[in-house]
Motif scaffolding. Structure first.
Motif, PDB file in Angstrom:
ATOM      1  N   UNK A  66       4.644  10.754  40.636  1.00  0.00           N
ATOM      2  CA  UNK A  66       4.108  12.025  40.611  1.00  0.00           C
ATOM      3  C   UNK A  66       5.164  13.207  40.302  1.00  0.00           C
ATOM      4  N   UNK A  67       6.235  13.022  40.741  1.00  0.00           N
ATOM      5  CA  UNK A  67       7.436  13.879  41.044  1.00  0.00           C
ATOM      6  C   UNK A  67       7.931  14.334  39.459  1.00  0.00           C
ATOM      7  N   UNK A  68       7.668  13.163  38.526  1.00  0.00           N
ATOM      8  CA  UNK A  68       8.235  13.385  37.296  1.00  0.00           C
ATOM      9  C   UNK A  68       7.638  14.500  36.373  1.00  0.00           C
ATOM     10  N   UNK A  69       6.500  14.837  36.949  1.00  0.00           N
ATOM     11  CA  UNK A  69       5.551  15.863  36.038  1.00  0.00           C
ATOM     12  C   UNK A  69       5.339  17.072  36.867  1.00  0.00           C
ATOM     13  N   UNK A  70       6.125  17.295  37.958  1.00  0.00           N
ATOM     14  CA  UNK A  70       5.989  18.575  38.993  1.00  0.00           C
ATOM     15  C   UNK A  70       7.003  19.315  38.670  1.00  0.00           C
ATOM     16  N   UNK A  71       7.232  20.559  39.422  1.00  0.00           N
ATOM     17  CA  UNK A  71       7.908  21.548  39.341  1.00  0.00           C
ATOM     18  C   UNK A  71       8.239  21.909  40.989  1.00  0.00           C
ATOM     19  N   UNK A  72       9.453  22.431  41.484  1.00  0.00           N
ATOM     20  CA  UNK A  72       9.616  22.583  42.738  1.00  0.00           C
ATOM     21  C   UNK A  72      10.509  23.468  42.936  1.00  0.00           C
ATOM     22  N   UNK A 137       0.758  24.472  37.918  1.00  0.00           N
ATOM     23  CA  UNK A 137       1.441  23.498  37.195  1.00  0.00           C
ATOM     24  C   UNK A 137       0.917  21.997  37.746  1.00  0.00           C
ATOM     25  N   UNK A 138       1.462  21.817  38.945  1.00  0.00           N
ATOM     26  CA  UNK A 138       1.372  20.609  39.578  1.00  0.00           C
ATOM     27  C   UNK A 138       0.129  19.719  39.733  1.00  0.00           C
TER      28      UNK A 138
END
Length: 410
Positions: A66-72, A137-138
């Motif tokens: 899931x991290x590949x499509x998220x912003x942090x 976004x996430x």
């Protein structure tokens, strides 16, 4: 991340740049930044994209693919719930018959993602505008989730049709220092607790260091460990605590990817059920209870299940005369086990001679209930040799001892 940087990243150019970057490699980051500038990429956009690439790589340990499509943001990632734990949270609400969860402090949306992933309707809110934008976004792939920029404590829960509440109050200052006083959480813990009068199905994530004193008597307080690392505690009220009030420990062992539970175990304690464990001499085996068991104050029932006794009334080491029963398949172990090879009163000169006679050149040092510093002791031992040993420094019947042990297979 500020709103201006987020706007650039979410432009078609920015999003394409971010998703076209190679897997993050710290040793090549500077060269990549230089190349992007030479290609005419806006410096602020390049910096934001590279920062997100780095954070995505770091987030993979918690959130998997899931991290590949998220912003942090660094702070948001620090507080984000691990996917394997968020999935357990979501199942609590599902099992309690909750239909719509309000995540009052959604942060980057890790828990909201898990809630939506099991089919719950989610109202995710955050008081910080940029954080709410990142959560939007996430959670874009989940139509079940609505994100708002607002103060979760101001929601009209009845009008929103909410029958489950979740909160993860901020436990760090803006400067990054940890906050240990629950009254200084943002929002304060008391303000969140009060919401259970409106919506009984309330869950609150808190730091694992929360003291037992002052815990609400009507909550199940559960400490959670993942692969032996204590990651959080949670307060669960009403239908989210089907076993009733008290303290519990949830132990999760993950599969190779680290994002799904291969085995688990819950150990419960009841209010007023204060078992007094037996104390006795060191036997043939030593067991160190999982950190969540220790934090929950459940060493006594763990010792009873292991069939052992404590080596000292104040120390969370359990000893047995024979190996403890292996946990059933799919059940996480309560403790890490060791075979006891030798026991001796602590003395530097005697310990150095013992290790020298056995050609020990490398030691693993564990400690509990002693002021000895492992790094300092290792230097004082002047080790030379090819053999390895594991030392446990602890109190036995009130006196400092060294136990030489051999780890048992997990």
């Amino acid at each position: 991340m500020d709103v201006a940087s987020l706007t650039k990243l979410l432009s078609p150019e920015g999003w394409a740049l971010l998703n076209a970057l190679p897997p993050y490699d710290e040793s090549r980051a500077m060269a990549l930044a230089t190349r992007l500038r030479s290609e005419g990429v806006d410096p602020d956009l390049a910096a934001a994209a590279l920062t997100q690439s780095r954070l995505r790589a770091k987030a993979a340990a918690k959130l998997g693919p899931f991290a590949e499509g998220m912003l942090f943001t660094p702070h948001g990632l620090e507080q984000a719930t691990r996917l394997v734990v968020a999935a357990v949270h979501a199942r609590r609400y599902l099992s309690a018959g909750v239909g719509k969860v309000a995540d009052l402090t959604c942060g980057l949306g890790a828990d909201a993602l898990a809630f939506a992933g099991v089919g719950l309707d989610v109202l995710a809110v955050d008081v910080d505008e940029a954080t709410a934008a990142l959560a939007t976004v996430n959670l874009r792939a989940f139509p079940e989730a609505e994100v708002r920029h607002t103060d979760g404590l101001t929601l009209d829960l009845v009008a929103e049709g909410v029958d489950g509440l979740y909160a993860d109050p901020a436990r760090r200052t803006r400067g990054g220092k940890r906050v240990f006083d629950p009254a200084a959480y943002a929002p304060p813990l008391d303000a969140v607790w009060a919401l259970r009068d409106q919506v009984p199905a309330l869950g609150i994530k808190v730091g694992p260091g929360i003291p037992h004193q002052g815990l609400p008597a009507d909550a199940e307080t559960q400490w959670v460990s993942v692969d032996g690392d204590v990651v959080e505690a949670g307060l669960w009220f009403g239908p989210l605590a089907p076993e009733g009030p008290g303290r519990s420990a949830l132990l999760l062992q993950t599969q190779d990817d680290g994002h799904q539970a291969a085995s688990s175990r819950v150990l419960h304690g009841r209010p007023g059920d204060d078992q007094v464990p037996d104390v006795g001499p060191v036997g043939s085996y030593l067991y160190e209870p999982d950190g969540a068991v220790i934090r929950a104050g459940l060493v006594a029932p763990a010792a009873a299940e292991l069939g052992g006794r404590l080596v000292d009334r104040t120390i969370a080491y359990v000893t047995t005369d024979s190996p403890a029963p292996a946990p059933p398949s799919g059940t996480a172990p309560l403790a890490t086990g060791y075979r006891v090879l030798d026991v001796m009163p602590f003395g530097l000169k005697k310990l150095k001679a013992y290790l020298r006679e056995r050609d020990v050149g490398r030691v693993t040092i564990k400690k509990r209930g002693t002021a000895v510093t492992p790094e300092q002791l290792r230097a004082q031992l002047s080790l030379r040799g090819d053999a390895e040993a594991t030392l446990v420094l602890t109190r036995v019947a009130g006196r400092q001892h060294v136990l030489v042990v051999d780890p048992l297979p997990r």
